[in-house]
Design a protein around this motif. Sequence first.
Motif, short mmCIF file in Angstrom:
data_model
loop_
_atom_site.label_atom_id
_atom_site.label_comp_id
_atom_site.label_asym_id
_atom_site.label_seq_id
_atom_site.Cartn_x
_atom_site.Cartn_y
_atom_site.Cartn_z
N ASP A 166 11.02 -6.50 -2.22
CA ASP A 166 10.93 -6.74 -0.78
C ASP A 166 9.95 -5.74 -0.14
O ASP A 166 10.14 -4.54 -0.23
CB ASP A 166 12.35 -6.57 -0.17
N ARG A 168 9.56 -5.04 2.87
CA ARG A 168 10.19 -4.26 3.95
C ARG A 168 10.77 -2.96 3.40
O ARG A 168 10.81 -1.95 4.08
CB ARG A 168 11.28 -5.08 4.62
N MET A 169 11.25 -3.02 2.14
CA MET A 169 11.78 -1.79 1.52
C MET A 169 10.67 -0.75 1.40
O MET A 169 10.89 0.43 1.64
CB MET A 169 12.31 -2.11 0.12
N GLU A 171 7.96 -0.66 3.22
CA GLU A 171 7.58 -0.22 4.57
C GLU A 171 8.59 0.78 5.12
O GLU A 171 8.21 1.75 5.78
CB GLU A 171 7.47 -1.43 5.50
N ALA A 172 9.86 0.54 4.84
CA ALA A 172 10.90 1.46 5.31
C ALA A 172 10.69 2.84 4.71
O ALA A 172 10.92 3.86 5.37
CB ALA A 172 12.29 0.92 4.96
N ALA A 173 10.23 2.89 3.47
CA ALA A 173 9.98 4.18 2.83
C ALA A 173 8.77 4.87 3.45
O ALA A 173 8.79 6.08 3.69
CB ALA A 173 9.77 3.99 1.32
N ILE A 187 10.43 3.78 -4.88
CA ILE A 187 11.02 2.52 -4.40
C ILE A 187 10.61 1.34 -5.28
O ILE A 187 11.45 0.67 -5.88
CB ILE A 187 10.61 2.23 -2.94
N GLN A 191 12.89 -0.51 -8.22
CA GLN A 191 13.32 -1.87 -7.87
C GLN A 191 12.89 -2.86 -8.95
O GLN A 191 13.62 -3.78 -9.29
CB GLN A 191 12.73 -2.28 -6.52
#
Lengths: 275, 363
Positions: A166, A168-169, A171-173, A187, A191
Amino acid sequence: MAATLPAPRGRIDFVGIGFAIALSVAIIFPLIVVGTWAFTEVWRYPNIVPQQFGLRFWNQTLSRADVWSALTLSLQLSTVVTLLSAAICLPAAYAFARMTFPGRNVLFFSFLAGHAFPKFGLLVAIAAIFLQLNLIGTFWGVVLIQLVGTLLFMIWIPVAAFQSVDRRMEEAARDVGASPLRVFWSITLPQAGPTIAAAVLLSFVGTFYETEGAWLIGAPGIRTMPVLMITFINNQMVIQYGAVLSVLLWVPSFIALMFARRVIGGGAFARGFGG
Amino acid sequence: MARLDIANVSKLFGSTKAVDDFSITVEDGELVCLLGPSGSGKSTLLRMIGGFEKPTYGSMTIDGEEVIHLPPEKRPTGMVFQSHALWSHMNVFKNIAFGLKLRRLPKAEIERRVEAVLELVGLSGYGQRLTHQLSGGQQQRVALARSLVLEPKILLLDEPFASLDQHLRERLREEVRDIQQRLKITTLFVTHAQDEALSVADRIVVLRDGRTEQIARPAEVYREPATPFVAGFIGQMNLVSGVVADGRFGHSAFNVPAAVADGPATLAVRPEALAIAPASGAGMAHVHRVTDYGTHAMIDVELPDGERLKSMMPTADQWTPMQKVDLVPGAFALYRDNGVIYRADAALALAKPARKTRSTVHA
């Protein structure tokens, strides 16, 4: 009514049983024969079971220096090839999965090329080039040729793995302060980890058993386990040497399978292939 | 504690303008909602503030410092994603601690801050849980904690509750508002749900096709929508097209005074400002449907041209379908060329009732 319908499990699945028998005969029977030979001292025609079992040939095989050096060499080769392949292919796979660049699709499909044509012709052509480069009969010559064989697995499977992470994962990092490299390491890689582990495992086992390249490029200086086994089978009248070596060769794939079941779990291989 | 200035920001994807010349100043500790239908550019705007998209034109400063060239990891912003985007290979503690570890804080300090923020979002003792062991609401709280623990200057919330059920959504948005006010953290909140915007925002930005329609306090956006789009998008609104002539807005069922220049206009009246009365004469409209909500009744009224309007009345008792009625607009507004040309408050409209309702003014 449901009760009047014939219960599906009551019927015998003849086709399934037929397949099972055919597979057993084709795969398990030769394995049993080879396994039996490895522990046999005397087995003469027309007897169905050996006259004498024993570990004499294990002693003889394992006391040979060339067996141990071949085993060590094979493990070294597989490790070096797998590590190199991972170092080259994983970043490349990430680029294929996440970036757009000119020639991306052509390059991606070019990795099929090594597997799309008869391999022996390709190997002979490479051998001719390696002869010029003085790579014939060297460790690194074999590493290079075996590296080519791993490219397909090590690019295609990780690409599918990276694509399924994903975004978004990631980007969140980035958002909490991780650099792009750190995001990949902390990440993306974990994953995609199980699927990539599957690719690495396939790569290691595939390299361990690779024979054509190792023989064509490595001979005569470099003798891996499978090459040694072929030499034994071709040149020695004693069947047991070959049988003992093949039973020895089962060990890495057996360990790999056990490892795969524990670490990867179901589905990862299927996901790796885009399932 | 921070102030965000966005000046003339535009974002083009190819030839389409996702955001068109957007400007706003978000004050310290303010919560601003970006509200609009999908494709209005609200998420693109938020992603530009977070650093995930680069504006084609314009400038963005946080406390006076230009941030447009900074990558997300260098910006003092914290983003909570709609899909929560928790890292499923880490437990709750590690998810929250990741950003602190990157800042190389001592272990004890990391533990103390993670515990504190878990308590803040109501998840004390959940540190060792895996993310998939949490409910949707808990996952979103962890995502919020992950951003808050870094004490960002600007908190960005991208439809954080869109995937949750209505009940949970209402509870969480109240909690988020409480936390935001306690920490006094400058916040931008993207949503397509008007009730969410009305209930938590200090100010609402209504966006449509990448352009700002209105920036105002929730009450003002509701009571004095600046454009017909805002009027129709926020809450329920009856919009009726007609013509102004000789100081009156005229339509088959309406005739109200409006001191504006002659020409076409759109009348906007909220259901709660549109009363109905049993027809005194022939009656130009009739009741189409009566819906009793207990606290109030919603009467659907059909006009002679087939258009239907909604009228909110205290009770459903005296209304039956096909009953002839007169319309009594209270507060209304007239729009022309995408702007307000006339606003009548309730008192004025009642003092000068519409032509058809001479004797039936409601007290």
